[in-house]
Design an enzyme around this catalytic site. Structure first.
Site, PDB file in Angstrom:
ATOM      1  N   GLU A 168      72.983  57.620 -32.030  1.00 55.24           N
ATOM      2  CA  GLU A 168      73.626  56.790 -31.010  1.00 55.24           C
ATOM      3  C   GLU A 168      74.402  57.671 -30.021  1.00 55.24           C
ATOM      4  O   GLU A 168      74.625  58.864 -30.282  1.00 55.24           O
ATOM      5  CB  GLU A 168      74.582  55.813 -31.703  1.00 55.24           C
ATOM      6  CG  GLU A 168      73.893  54.820 -32.650  1.00 55.24           C
ATOM      7  CD  GLU A 168      73.238  53.639 -31.925  1.00 55.24           C
ATOM      8  OE1 GLU A 168      72.819  53.785 -30.765  1.00 55.24           O
ATOM      9  OE2 GLU A 168      73.143  52.568 -32.545  1.00 55.24           O
ATOM     10  N   HIS A 187      69.615  55.951 -27.282  1.00 62.81           N
ATOM     11  CA  HIS A 187      69.482  56.526 -28.622  1.00 62.81           C
ATOM     12  C   HIS A 187      68.056  56.981 -28.900  1.00 62.81           C
ATOM     13  O   HIS A 187      67.091  56.453 -28.365  1.00 62.81           O
ATOM     14  CB  HIS A 187      70.026  55.598 -29.717  1.00 62.81           C
ATOM     15  CG  HIS A 187      69.195  54.408 -30.055  1.00 62.81           C
ATOM     16  ND1 HIS A 187      69.726  53.144 -30.212  1.00 62.81           N
ATOM     17  CD2 HIS A 187      67.869  54.269 -30.299  1.00 62.81           C
ATOM     18  CE1 HIS A 187      68.760  52.300 -30.537  1.00 62.81           C
ATOM     19  NE2 HIS A 187      67.633  52.954 -30.591  1.00 62.81           N
ATOM     20  N   ASP A 247      63.790  57.431 -39.068  1.00 60.07           N
ATOM     21  CA  ASP A 247      65.020  56.685 -39.351  1.00 60.07           C
ATOM     22  C   ASP A 247      64.708  55.454 -40.201  1.00 60.07           C
ATOM     23  O   ASP A 247      63.547  55.065 -40.350  1.00 60.07           O
ATOM     24  CB  ASP A 247      65.754  56.307 -38.052  1.00 60.07           C
ATOM     25  CG  ASP A 247      64.851  55.587 -37.045  1.00 60.07           C
ATOM     26  OD1 ASP A 247      63.713  55.220 -37.388  1.00 60.07           O
ATOM     27  OD2 ASP A 247      65.292  55.404 -35.897  1.00 60.07           O
ATOM     28  N   ASN A 295      70.389  52.175 -24.904  1.00 56.15           N
ATOM     29  CA  ASN A 295      71.606  52.984 -24.722  1.00 56.15           C
ATOM     30  C   ASN A 295      71.299  54.479 -24.825  1.00 56.15           C
ATOM     31  O   ASN A 295      72.208  55.293 -24.925  1.00 56.15           O
ATOM     32  CB  ASN A 295      72.671  52.595 -25.749  1.00 56.15           C
ATOM     33  CG  ASN A 295      72.224  52.859 -27.182  1.00 56.15           C
ATOM     34  OD1 ASN A 295      71.109  53.318 -27.408  1.00 56.15           O
ATOM     35  ND2 ASN A 295      73.088  52.579 -28.138  1.00 56.15           N
TER      36      ASN A 295
HETATM   37  C1  GLP Z   1      65.021  51.482 -32.688  1.00 54.81           C
HETATM   38  C2  GLP Z   1      64.660  52.715 -33.526  1.00 54.81           C
HETATM   39  C3  GLP Z   1      64.132  53.804 -32.658  1.00 54.81           C
HETATM   40  C4  GLP Z   1      63.276  53.203 -31.560  1.00 54.81           C
HETATM   41  C5  GLP Z   1      64.184  52.466 -30.613  1.00 54.81           C
HETATM   42  C6  GLP Z   1      63.465  51.682 -29.518  1.00 54.81           C
HETATM   43  O1  GLP Z   1      66.215  50.941 -33.085  1.00 54.81           O
HETATM   44  N1  GLP Z   1      65.729  53.222 -34.306  1.00 54.81           N
HETATM   45  O2  GLP Z   1      63.420  54.744 -33.450  1.00 54.81           O
HETATM   46  O3  GLP Z   1      62.603  54.215 -30.885  1.00 54.81           O
HETATM   47  O4  GLP Z   1      65.126  51.663 -31.294  1.00 54.81           O
HETATM   48  O5  GLP Z   1      62.916  50.488 -30.004  1.00 54.81           O
HETATM   49  P1  GLP Z   1      61.944  49.588 -29.122  1.00 54.81           P
HETATM   50  O6  GLP Z   1      60.714  50.385 -28.935  1.00 54.81           O
HETATM   51  O7  GLP Z   1      61.703  48.345 -29.929  1.00 54.81           O
HETATM   52  O8  GLP Z   1      62.641  49.319 -27.833  1.00 54.81           O
END
Ligand code: GLP
Length: 233
Positions: A131, A126, A67, A124
């Site tokens: 989402e 995702h 992403d 959440n």
């Molecule tokens: C982000 C990314 C995801 C990631 C997730 C968790 O926004 N789009 O690919 O896995 O949220 O992030 P974190 O590891 O900082 O909690």
């Protein structure tokens, strides 16, 4: 539902070591594996460990992006691709097979399925930027970021330095991520305990996108003690 659970202590070094072992074992299963790797804070101990262990101890693979924020100029320091280059791809000389152009307004679905998808999970539920409400068969597309995701990701975003926080992103769809032959889900910290339990102890449901991973054929969850505090009750 069947998955392998690798529990670590809350110590980042322990998490990094165990996640690196799981990742290396997974790489050995494939010839020339094509691998999705996540950004965010969760995987950083893994990347630090892999860099510390050195390229000579890492089976070769090529990287495909999961992403990316939309609307940022090339080489902006908050681009996920730039972060991946700094933390992992650059130091280990890993080949980039597919990536997104943040400034573009349309994106093609990369042709090849992933052999291995290493994934994180948002508070959440995702996965990538799929989402809540995302179709389990969704493909690469542009998405609007939810208020919760913006709140979470904005914490280390300095507007004076980086400009306005993006409202949209591009993400590989859940259908594509589910096509991976092997899946490794990385989860750290108490803030993820509730959603991890919902995703794997509750029903599969589009409002918890990570619950689509329950049906993955070869799934390993690497999670620290705090993240597992509700799932294992
Ligand atoms: C982000 C990314 C995801 C990631 C997730 C968790 O926004 N789009 O690919 O896995 O949220 O992030 P974190 O590891 O900082 O909690």
């Amino acid at each position: 539902m069947k998955y392998t659970l690798v529990e670590t202590s809350d110590d980042e070094k322990d998490f990094g070591r165990k996640a690196a072992d799981v990742f290396r074992q997974s790489l050995m299963k494939y010839a020339d594996p094509y691998v999705a790797l996540p950004t965010g804070k969760t995987p950083l101990p893994l990347y630090r460990q892999l860099v510390e262990d050195g390229a000579e101890n890492l089976p070769s693979f090529s990287y495909g992006q999961i992403d990316e924020y939309l609307g940022l100029p090339a080489h902006h320091p908050k681009l996920f691709l730039e972060e991946m280059k700094v933390h992992l791809l650059g130091p280990l000389g890993i080949k980039i097979s597919s990536s997104f152009n943040s400034a573009a307004l349309s994106f093609d679905t990369p042709e090849r399925d992933f052999d291995i998808a290493v994934l994180g999970i948002g508070r959440n539920g995702h996965v990538g930027f799929n989402e809540p409400g995302s179709d389990f068969n969704s493909v690469t597309r542009i998405v609007a970021l939810s208020a919760k995701t913006i709140e979470d990701n904005k914490t280390d975003w300095n507007e004076a330095l980086y400009g306005a926080f993006p409202t949209h992103a591009v993400t590989r769809g859940l259908g594509e991520l589910r096509s991976a032959k092997s899946t490794i889900l990385l989860v750290r910290g108490q803030a993820k305990a509730e959603i991890l339990a919902q995703a794997f102890a509750g029903p599969q449901c589009e409002f918890v996108p990570a619950s689509c991973l329950q049906a993955q054929p070869d799934l390993t969850i690497v999670a620290d003690h705090s993240a597992l505090s509700i799932l294992r009750l």
